[in-house]
Design an enzyme around this catalytic site. Structure first.
Site, PDB file in Angstrom:
ATOM      1  CG  ASP A  93      -1.659  -1.272   1.458  1.00  0.00           C
ATOM      2  OD1 ASP A  93      -2.168  -1.835   0.476  1.00  0.00           O
ATOM      3  OD2 ASP A  93      -1.729  -1.736   2.615  1.00  0.00           O
ATOM      4  CD  GLU A 136      -8.794  -2.606  -1.054  1.00  0.00           C
ATOM      5  OE1 GLU A 136      -9.249  -2.643   0.110  1.00  0.00           O
ATOM      6  OE2 GLU A 136      -8.009  -3.471  -1.494  1.00  0.00           O
TER       7      GLU A 136
END
Length: 366
Positions: A55, A266
């Protein structure tokens, strides 16, 4: 890309052996691909190999590249569709002098034990700078196991950061991403399934059991929207009521919940190019990093296509940053471990076409 993919076979082999040793993964050595196969299968090599990272939010502060990833760790939590096995507890910050430099690990910048309101699962963070202060935005589950967004403040981009005693008022779900537009700062967030965004469809948290799918709209209804709010002047709160972001198709109609190839799942990110705002995101279970373009940081955004096709591993989560006149996408896959929840950060160059669209990237080579 020549940055990392040109790494010699010997160097890559040595790095792989060191990683297996340091992470106690010797037993997986015979299960992984050979070094030669790995080199020919992946577009880019891992940027960081001594710990697992994912991420990645990348920024340029004071002429240096900083990466704010999540820190994957081995977990005894059983894997499920809520992502419970992604049981991260702290954040490391990495810096690079140039795009060709090896990332430097500045150590733990924030730990869950230092966040009074947080219980577990310190997922994907982001960072911003204002007036010489640095702000780390992060999601975590509170003591009721509800995801909230927190903010921590530091004097340096690498931290350490001191967390505010409470989460951002009115915040929920995951994946905060901050975009600066002139003097304004906007925070984007949201993630469905384990990210709990679908549980807030009425404005209140719906507890309808353990299934992460229970509160999703029907396939023929508009997909769940990510959220945006302008930040307050002190960067610690929402400066306005959060707004839903519309992602539209080329006919101006909302992307539908059943359109898993294009709907938001997301990992929101916003960058600006050619006077337009680019909203990019993960499609989740179809594993694309897709993008849409709009005329305002609030949207609406019109779907354009896929930036990054599926990587090895279930998830992907990215950031896009300009460095020395070129654009790069930071992302992750599971090349080093082969395990869904033990990921590694990567990077490759990104190209905007003359018409403003983005060239699609194949992260796994044939």
């Amino acid at each position: 890309m020549n940055l990392k993919s040109s790494t010699s076979l010997i160097a890559l082999s040595t790095a792989s052996i060191l990683l297996l040793s340091s992470c106690g993964k010797q037993e997986k050595a015979e299960e992984t691909e050979t070094v030669e196969e790995t080199k020919s299968s992946f577009l880019s090599a891992p940027l960081i190999s001594h710990i697992y990272t994912a991420d990645p939010s990348a920024h340029v502060f004071n002429g240096k590249i900083y990466i704010y990833p999540s820190h994957d760790v081995a977990s005894v939590v059983e894997e499920d569709d809520s992502g419970a096995h992604f049981n991260m507890r702290d954040y490391h910050v990495f810096s690079m002098e140039t795009i060709d430099s090896e990332p430097v690990d500045h150590g733990v910048a924030l730990d869950v034990d230092d966040v009074p309101w947080a219980k577990r699962q310190m997922w994907a963070p982001d960072a911003a700078e204002k007036d010489g202060k640095y702000y780390l935005y992060f999601p975590a589950k509170d003591h009721d196991d509800i995801f909230r967004l927190g903010v921590a403040v530091g004097d340096n981009p690498e931290g350490p950061f001191e967390a505010q005693p409470e989460p951002i008022k009115g915040s929920y779900s995951i994946d905060p991403a901050v975009f600066q537009d002139g003097n304004n700062y906007y925070i984007y967030w949201g993630g469905i399934w384990g990210g709990q965004l679908q549980k807030w469809r009425t404005g209140e948290y719906l507890s309808t059991g353990d299934s992460p799918y229970a509160d999703e709209p029907a396939d023929d209804e508009p997909a769940i929207s990510p959220m945006v709010a302008k930040l307050s002047d002190n960067m610690l709160e929402f400066g306005e009521s959060p707004k839903k972001i519309e992602i539209l198709d080329q006919d101006g109609m909302p992307i539908l919940a059943g359109d898993h190839e294009r709907r938001f799942f997301e990992a929101a990110w916003v960058h600006q190019y050619g006077g337009k705002y680019y909203f990019s995101y993960s499609t989740g279970d179809t594993h694309n990093i897709a993008y849409a373009i709009g005329d305002s940081p609030y949207g609406p955004f019109t779907y354009q296509g896929v930036i990054l096709k599926p990587v090895q591993g279930w998830t992907n989560h990215h950031s896009i940053v300009e460095v020395a006149g070129k654009w790069y996408i930071f992302y992750h896959d599971t090349e080093l471990s082969g395990d869904t929840h033990l990921r590694n950060v990567k990077m490759t160059e990104l190209t905007h076409n003359s018409d403003g669209t983005i060239q699609t990237i194949e992260p796994i080579l044939e």
